[in-house]
Design a protein around this motif. Structure first.
Motif, PDB file in Angstrom:
ATOM      1  N   GLY A   2    -120.242 -41.618 108.300  1.00 22.35           N
ATOM      2  CA  GLY A   2    -120.500 -42.527 107.192  1.00 22.35           C
ATOM      3  C   GLY A   2    -121.711 -42.110 106.378  1.00 22.35           C
ATOM      4  N   THR A 155    -127.018 -44.501 109.874  1.00 21.55           N
ATOM      5  CA  THR A 155    -125.592 -44.385 109.588  1.00 21.55           C
ATOM      6  C   THR A 155    -124.865 -45.472 110.387  1.00 21.55           C
ATOM      7  OG1 THR A 155    -125.119 -42.892 111.435  1.00 21.55           O
ATOM      8  CG2 THR A 155    -125.857 -41.873 109.365  1.00 21.55           C
ATOM      9  N   PRO A 156    -123.629 -45.786 110.031  1.00 25.07           N
ATOM     10  CA  PRO A 156    -122.926 -46.835 110.784  1.00 25.07           C
ATOM     11  C   PRO A 156    -122.902 -46.604 112.291  1.00 25.07           C
ATOM     12  CG  PRO A 156    -121.752 -46.387 108.767  1.00 25.07           C
ATOM     13  CD  PRO A 156    -122.864 -45.371 108.833  1.00 25.07           C
ATOM     14  N   LYS A 159    -126.443 -47.059 113.672  1.00 24.88           N
ATOM     15  CA  LYS A 159    -126.843 -48.469 113.650  1.00 24.88           C
ATOM     16  C   LYS A 159    -126.131 -49.246 114.754  1.00 24.88           C
ATOM     17  CE  LYS A 159    -126.155 -48.938 109.114  1.00 24.88           C
ATOM     18  NZ  LYS A 159    -126.032 -49.648 107.817  1.00 24.88           N
ATOM     19  N   TRP A 298    -121.515 -57.116 111.195  1.00 21.74           N
ATOM     20  CA  TRP A 298    -120.595 -56.250 110.470  1.00 21.74           C
ATOM     21  C   TRP A 298    -121.260 -55.675 109.226  1.00 21.74           C
ATOM     22  CZ3 TRP A 298    -115.598 -54.446 111.256  1.00 21.74           C
ATOM     23  CH2 TRP A 298    -114.987 -53.867 110.138  1.00 21.74           C
ATOM     24  N   ASP A 299    -121.878 -56.532 108.440  1.00 19.03           N
ATOM     25  CA  ASP A 299    -122.530 -56.065 107.208  1.00 19.03           C
ATOM     26  C   ASP A 299    -123.681 -55.119 107.518  1.00 19.03           C
ATOM     27  OD1 ASP A 299    -120.798 -57.580 105.723  1.00 19.03           O
ATOM     28  OD2 ASP A 299    -122.210 -59.217 105.337  1.00 19.03           O
ATOM     29  N   VAL A 301    -123.987 -53.048 110.001  1.00 18.00           N
ATOM     30  CA  VAL A 301    -123.494 -51.732 110.417  1.00 18.00           C
ATOM     31  C   VAL A 301    -122.867 -50.974 109.250  1.00 18.00           C
ATOM     32  CG1 VAL A 301    -121.779 -50.545 111.852  1.00 18.00           C
ATOM     33  CG2 VAL A 301    -123.185 -52.391 112.826  1.00 18.00           C
ATOM     34  N   PHE A 302    -122.089 -51.633 108.418  1.00 22.19           N
ATOM     35  CA  PHE A 302    -121.269 -50.916 107.442  1.00 22.19           C
ATOM     36  C   PHE A 302    -121.796 -50.956 106.008  1.00 22.19           C
ATOM     37  CE2 PHE A 302    -118.277 -51.844 110.913  1.00 22.19           C
ATOM     38  CZ  PHE A 302    -117.877 -50.537 111.195  1.00 22.19           C
ATOM     39  N   ASP A 303    -122.790 -51.753 105.719  1.00 22.56           N
ATOM     40  CA  ASP A 303    -123.410 -51.742 104.393  1.00 22.56           C
ATOM     41  C   ASP A 303    -124.500 -50.678 104.392  1.00 22.56           C
ATOM     42  OD1 ASP A 303    -124.876 -52.176 102.064  1.00 22.56           O
ATOM     43  OD2 ASP A 303    -124.647 -54.347 102.146  1.00 22.56           O
ATOM     44  N   ASP A 304    -124.318 -49.630 103.571  1.00 23.91           N
ATOM     45  CA  ASP A 304    -125.264 -48.519 103.632  1.00 23.91           C
ATOM     46  C   ASP A 304    -126.599 -48.820 102.959  1.00 23.91           C
ATOM     47  OD1 ASP A 304    -124.623 -48.360 100.975  1.00 23.91           O
ATOM     48  OD2 ASP A 304    -123.616 -46.411 101.085  1.00 23.91           O
TER      49      ASP A 304
END
Length: 322
Positions: A2, A155-156, A159, A298-299, A301-304
């Motif tokens: 990611g 990175t996801p 994190k 979730w946010d 981990v995946f929100d860069d």
């Protein structure tokens, strides 16, 4: 793996924390909030029930296979242990027996610590006062990740690993960021805790001890309840450093989700924080808040744009000890 998080440093601010001024304004407008301060008469009974439930759990799991030990540690026992760490958080503010019975609060926190398996309560108390007094303070607030954490866990996948390792970072970070001398209460906390662990081992073997400690580590790591670690102070919106959560998991966590209210009034026990929000609604209703700790994880981990660097930091002058 990611995209890398774009943030390369913390969000440095040069203003005082917002809670001090908001507390003054609310108390001036709603002085009746002072009546909410003071001990929670039900806390000691709720915590005692949780401790004895875990001791019963130790007996019930002693003959289970290892896969079921870890399953129940994550699905049940660890949830109680995580909740007990949040009870210890409340107790550290003297809300079990009141400010005039400080020693009773300290020792009751040691009692609440027993199912956690690892001595925790005395060290938490020692550092938590700094988190309130010096919120975001560089080298003072050990709730703030280190530069290494911000740089590496970007990175996801990294994190996600960082979330799993949260118990490790929370226990070791203070020793690096703001080391303090070991107190007599910490030594007593450790002696009582390890003696209890040995008694459980002597009575029922190794599996109950692993059940307790594994539950603590697993449920303080990647677990829905652990969303509160991220939800409380990670900067999901620029300019806001503390957030409340108003979802159902507050029922299991002594209302730790009412975190803006808690920082405004740390001497009010968790059971009464919803009343603060109700009385002073205009101060809280329009502030950003969370409705789901799972969505927070979730946010994160995946929100860069989010990561361990997503924290407000400030330089604080060390207050003189009275």
């Amino acid at each position: 793996m990611g995209n890398r998080v774009t943030r390369e440093d913390f969000e440095w601010v040069y203003t005082e924390q917002p809670h001090t001024q908001r507390r003054k304004e609310i108390l001036a407008k709603y002085p009746e909030i002072k009546t909410l301060m003071g001990p929670d008469p039900h806390l000691k009974w709720i915590v005692s029930g949780m401790v004895f439930t875990q001791l019963l759990g130790c007996y019930l799991v002693k003959d289970l296979s290892w896969k079921w030990i870890f399953f129940w540690a994550y699905a049940f026992g660890g949830c109680i242990n995580h909740s007990l760490t949040l009870a210890i958080h409340d107790i550290s503010h003297n809300v079990a027996f009141g400010n005039k019975q400080a020693k009773w609060n300290r020792w009751f926190a040691v009692f609440a610590n027993l199912p956690i398996g690892i001595p925790y309560s005395a060290s938490f108390k020692k550092y938590h006062i700094d988190h309130h007094r010096y919120l975001g303070g560089d080298s003072l607030d050990v709730d703030i990740p280190t530069d290494f954490e911000g740089w590496f866990f970007c990175t996801p996948l990294r994190k996600l690993l960082w979330l799993f390792l949260q118990p490790l970072f929370y226990s070791l970070r203070p020793l690096y960021v703001n080391p303090k001398a070991i107190t007599r209460m910490e030594i007593l906390n450790a002696l009582v805790q390890f003696s209890t662990d040995l008694i459980i081992y002597y009575l029922w073997g190794l599996k109950p001890v692993i059940y307790l400690i594994a539950g603590t580590i697993l449920c303080l790591g990647f677990h829905p309840i652990s969303g509160h670690f991220i939800a409380e102070h990670y900067m999901f919106l620029k300019g806001y450093e503390t957030y409340s959560y108003y979802g159902p998991l507050n029922w299991l966590t002594f209302n730790v989700g009412y975190h803006m209210e808690h920082h405004d009034f740390p001497s009010i026990p968790g059971c009464r924080l919803p009343m603060v929000k109700k009385i002073a609604a205009e101060y809280y209703d329009n502030l950003p808040h969370h409705q789901s700790w799972i969505r927070v994880l979730w946010d994160f981990v995946f929100d860069d744009t989010l990561g361990p660097y997503s924290r407000v930091k400030r330089l604080c002058k060390l207050a003189k000890e009275s």
